[in-house]
Design a protein around this motif. Structure first.
Motif, short mmCIF file in Angstrom:
data_model
loop_
_atom_site.label_atom_id
_atom_site.label_comp_id
_atom_site.label_asym_id
_atom_site.label_seq_id
_atom_site.Cartn_x
_atom_site.Cartn_y
_atom_site.Cartn_z
N MET A 78 0.82 -1.21 0.00
CA MET A 78 0.00 0.00 0.00
C MET A 78 0.86 1.27 0.00
SD MET A 78 -3.39 -1.04 2.11
CE MET A 78 -4.59 -0.21 1.04
N GLY A 79 2.17 1.10 -0.19
CA GLY A 79 3.06 2.26 -0.23
C GLY A 79 3.44 2.77 1.15
N VAL A 184 3.61 6.90 -8.63
CA VAL A 184 3.42 6.55 -10.04
C VAL A 184 2.39 5.46 -10.32
CG1 VAL A 184 5.68 7.36 -10.83
CG2 VAL A 184 5.47 5.04 -9.88
N ALA A 185 2.19 4.52 -9.39
CA ALA A 185 1.34 3.36 -9.70
C ALA A 185 -0.15 3.73 -9.64
CB ALA A 185 1.64 2.22 -8.74
N SER A 186 -0.94 3.07 -10.49
CA SER A 186 -2.39 3.25 -10.46
C SER A 186 -3.06 2.23 -9.54
CB SER A 186 -2.97 3.16 -11.88
OG SER A 186 -2.48 2.00 -12.55
N SER A 187 -2.39 1.10 -9.28
CA SER A 187 -2.89 0.10 -8.34
C SER A 187 -1.71 -0.77 -7.89
CB SER A 187 -3.96 -0.79 -8.98
OG SER A 187 -3.38 -1.65 -9.94
N CYS A 188 -1.89 -1.45 -6.76
CA CYS A 188 -0.79 -2.28 -6.24
C CYS A 188 -1.34 -3.27 -5.22
CB CYS A 188 0.28 -1.40 -5.59
SG CYS A 188 1.79 -2.28 -5.12
N MET A 189 -0.73 -4.45 -5.15
CA MET A 189 -1.01 -5.41 -4.08
C MET A 189 0.20 -6.32 -3.95
SD MET A 189 -3.71 -8.08 -5.87
CE MET A 189 -3.90 -9.08 -4.39
N ASP A 190 0.24 -7.14 -2.88
CA ASP A 190 1.36 -8.08 -2.81
C ASP A 190 0.91 -9.47 -3.24
OD1 ASP A 190 0.10 -8.94 -0.41
OD2 ASP A 190 2.02 -9.51 0.44
N LEU A 191 1.86 -10.23 -3.74
CA LEU A 191 1.58 -11.58 -4.23
C LEU A 191 1.78 -12.57 -3.10
CD1 LEU A 191 3.34 -11.46 -7.71
CD2 LEU A 191 0.89 -11.74 -7.29
N SER A 192 0.69 -13.02 -2.49
CA SER A 192 0.85 -14.00 -1.42
C SER A 192 0.15 -15.31 -1.75
CB SER A 192 0.34 -13.44 -0.09
OG SER A 192 -1.00 -13.04 -0.21
N ASP A 193 -0.88 -15.26 -2.59
CA ASP A 193 -1.66 -16.48 -2.86
C ASP A 193 -1.48 -17.00 -4.29
OD1 ASP A 193 -2.59 -16.45 -0.27
OD2 ASP A 193 -4.36 -15.27 -0.77
N ILE B 26 -12.39 -3.76 5.36
CA ILE B 26 -12.12 -5.11 4.85
C ILE B 26 -12.03 -5.13 3.32
CG2 ILE B 26 -13.16 -7.42 4.64
CD1 ILE B 26 -14.54 -6.82 7.39
N GLY B 27 -11.02 -5.82 2.76
CA GLY B 27 -11.01 -6.07 1.32
C GLY B 27 -9.72 -5.76 0.59
N ASP B 28 -8.85 -4.93 1.15
CA ASP B 28 -7.59 -4.64 0.46
C ASP B 28 -6.44 -5.25 1.27
OD1 ASP B 28 -5.53 -3.25 -1.18
OD2 ASP B 28 -7.23 -2.08 -1.87
N ASP B 29 -5.19 -4.91 0.95
CA ASP B 29 -4.07 -5.52 1.66
C ASP B 29 -4.01 -5.10 3.12
OD1 ASP B 29 -3.30 -6.93 -0.53
OD2 ASP B 29 -1.72 -5.58 -1.15
N CYS B 30 -4.39 -3.86 3.42
CA CYS B 30 -4.40 -3.36 4.80
C CYS B 30 -5.69 -2.56 5.03
CB CYS B 30 -3.24 -2.39 5.04
SG CYS B 30 -1.60 -3.04 4.74
N ALA B 31 -6.03 -2.36 6.28
CA ALA B 31 -7.04 -1.37 6.64
C ALA B 31 -6.34 -0.02 6.78
CB ALA B 31 -7.70 -1.74 7.96
N ILE B 32 -7.07 1.07 6.50
CA ILE B 32 -6.48 2.42 6.63
C ILE B 32 -7.28 3.20 7.66
CG2 ILE B 32 -5.79 4.54 5.45
CD1 ILE B 32 -5.74 3.07 2.85
N TRP B 33 -6.58 3.78 8.61
CA TRP B 33 -7.19 4.55 9.69
C TRP B 33 -6.61 5.95 9.71
CZ3 TRP B 33 -11.24 3.60 12.77
CH2 TRP B 33 -11.41 4.38 13.91
N HIS B 34 -7.48 6.95 9.75
CA HIS B 34 -6.99 8.31 9.90
C HIS B 34 -7.24 8.79 11.33
CE1 HIS B 34 -5.45 12.10 8.79
NE2 HIS B 34 -6.46 12.67 9.39
N PRO B 35 -6.17 8.90 12.13
CA PRO B 35 -6.34 9.21 13.55
C PRO B 35 -6.81 10.64 13.79
CG PRO B 35 -4.09 8.43 13.04
CD PRO B 35 -4.76 8.75 11.74
N HIS B 36 -7.57 10.82 14.87
CA HIS B 36 -7.90 12.17 15.35
C HIS B 36 -6.63 12.89 15.76
CE1 HIS B 36 -12.24 12.14 15.71
NE2 HIS B 36 -12.17 10.90 16.11
#
Lengths: 286, 286
Positions: A78-79, A184-193, B26-36
């Protein structure tokens, strides 16, 4: 050693790496983190299970590094840059206190190299397998995280490294590459499965299809393993047309309209690893 | 259902609770949280293991609530309010897909009641026991978290509720009490391993001793269990002399100089639960 003494031993080993944001580390009911203003935090938890993600015979230090690296790979995808981790270790009957110590020494070596402070966790024993659950928190400038969603028609599809490598090799989380890709990337993920399953996920999230023409195969591996084997922990990403290639990465194809994923003109059916399927399901035949 | 379908089912169940700080769930490589801004974040991970923290026969919804409640109790102990959680569930052979769904329904019911959004996690299967690892993030105004450290000589020692209750009763995390205590308590922790062991931990962290004169015993329980039984999930805290008593709490003693912990004038040896000791160790005889 009892639980208190082991926790104290781990705390001392971890103390050489400090971060000012860690207000309180190992030893109280919770860890306390003071976030940077303007930073989004990324969270990922990943289990490392004996017999599934590592063999009982793997050296403890290698298992420790692997447990952390799996979650770091998602932060990289996710950068993000690593901030801290929590480690919950359950020790099974095949492993003793010495193993536990080397596990943490291996984990902490990678933690220091990636500036990931060990902020807390839990120790327990099990009659069955050894198991570690590692939660990693990463940081990324606000609204700059890379998603699986975002690949556009005409974008090039790339991977880092070479695919299909043996599952017990050390994982090198692609943190520096992930940071570069933020711009620069438009999308990204890691290859685990496995590439076939993970590429389908990226295409579904971006609502596009993909045509793959070539795959960089690791030395000693096969095309089959490069396409469908899991545990690569390389980055899969897309770049808009005309982007400059990045060192250490290879173009494998192009994003197209529709929802089909093809390899050399034929449908590429996902055969990556479904962690929840029974071992008899077709998708879990590696 | 395969892994993707189950994750999608969980995502839909979780979607009714939203928080603006959760940028990506839920659904991407990580969850993203923006803290107060101005908030410290609290982190705690706690395993719930079949045969250790719950029996195979416990209703799935109760096990799900318990898995979350254990970590919420630690957030409460530092004066925090829950923000989000990550849930990693490994399903053993005694439990099926229906069990998994009721587990999440039970967990999500408590999550909604406590405003804890489910941000991510992991699903897997095991040949052995069912096991959940729940990581909870809480928030607290900057530098206002309650520590185990801080109890002063002359402070009153208090507990919430009554101690020694059966280990399979529902846990009520003392979140509202923890928030109240932020303004008044000199130290605080939650009771998970038994009063005798946990009080010793609080005294060590604060470098003081304690004299206990009475303990509120739960209906049907015994003094022995109230002193040494674990899994109470009540708050243990200290108030400076002259503080007003808080509803639902009882004074059990006074902080003194030194490092001894006494009950009615006799040394109170810790006999709480050491999660890492073998079952034969003296400290694990419940």
């Amino acid at each position: 050693m009892n639980e208190i003494e082991l926790v104290e031993w781990i705390r001392k080993q971890a103390a050489s790496l400090k971060r000012p944001e860690l207000v309180l580390g190992i030893g109280d009911d919770c860890a306390i983190w003071h976030p940077h203003p303007g930073e989004d935090l990324l969270f990922k938890t990943d289990p490392l299970i004996e017999g599934v993600h590592f063999s009982s015979a793997m050296p403890a230090a290698a298992a420790g590094a692997r447990a952390l690296a799996r979650s770091l790979s998602d932060i990289a995808a996710m950068g993000g840059e690593p901030r801290f981790c929590l480690v919950s270790l359950t020790l099974g009957p095949h492993h003793d206190e010495a193993w536990l110590k080397y596990f943490f020494l291996g984990l902490l070596k990678l933690a220091r190299r990636t500036n990931t402070v060990l902020a807390g966790g839990d120790l327990s024993r099990s009659k069955h397998e050894t198991r570690a659950e590692v939660m990693v928190c990463g940081g990324v400038p606000r609204r700059r995280a890379l998603y699986r969603e975002g690949a556009g028609v005409g974008d090039g599809i790339f991977v880092s490294g070479r695919l299909g490598r043996a599952w017990d090799r050390p994982i090198q989380p692609r943190i520096a590459l992930g940071v570069q890709l933020r711009d620069v990337a438009s999308s990204c993920m890691d290859l685990s499965d496995g590439l076939s399953l993970d590429l389908l996920r990226l295409c579904k999230a971006s609502r596009v299809g993909a045509k793959i023409t070539r795959v960089p195969i690791a030395k000693g591996s096969t095309l089959e393993r490069a396409l469908h084997g899991g545990e690569d922990y390389e980055l899969l990403f897309t770049l808009p047309p005309g982007s400059r290639p990045l060192p250490g990465t290879s173009r494998i194809g192009t994003i197209v309209q529709g929802d089909a994923v093809e390899f050399k003109g034929k449908p590429l059916a996902p055969r990556g690893y479904d962690h929840f399927a029974t071992s008899e399901s077709p998708s879990n035949k590696k």
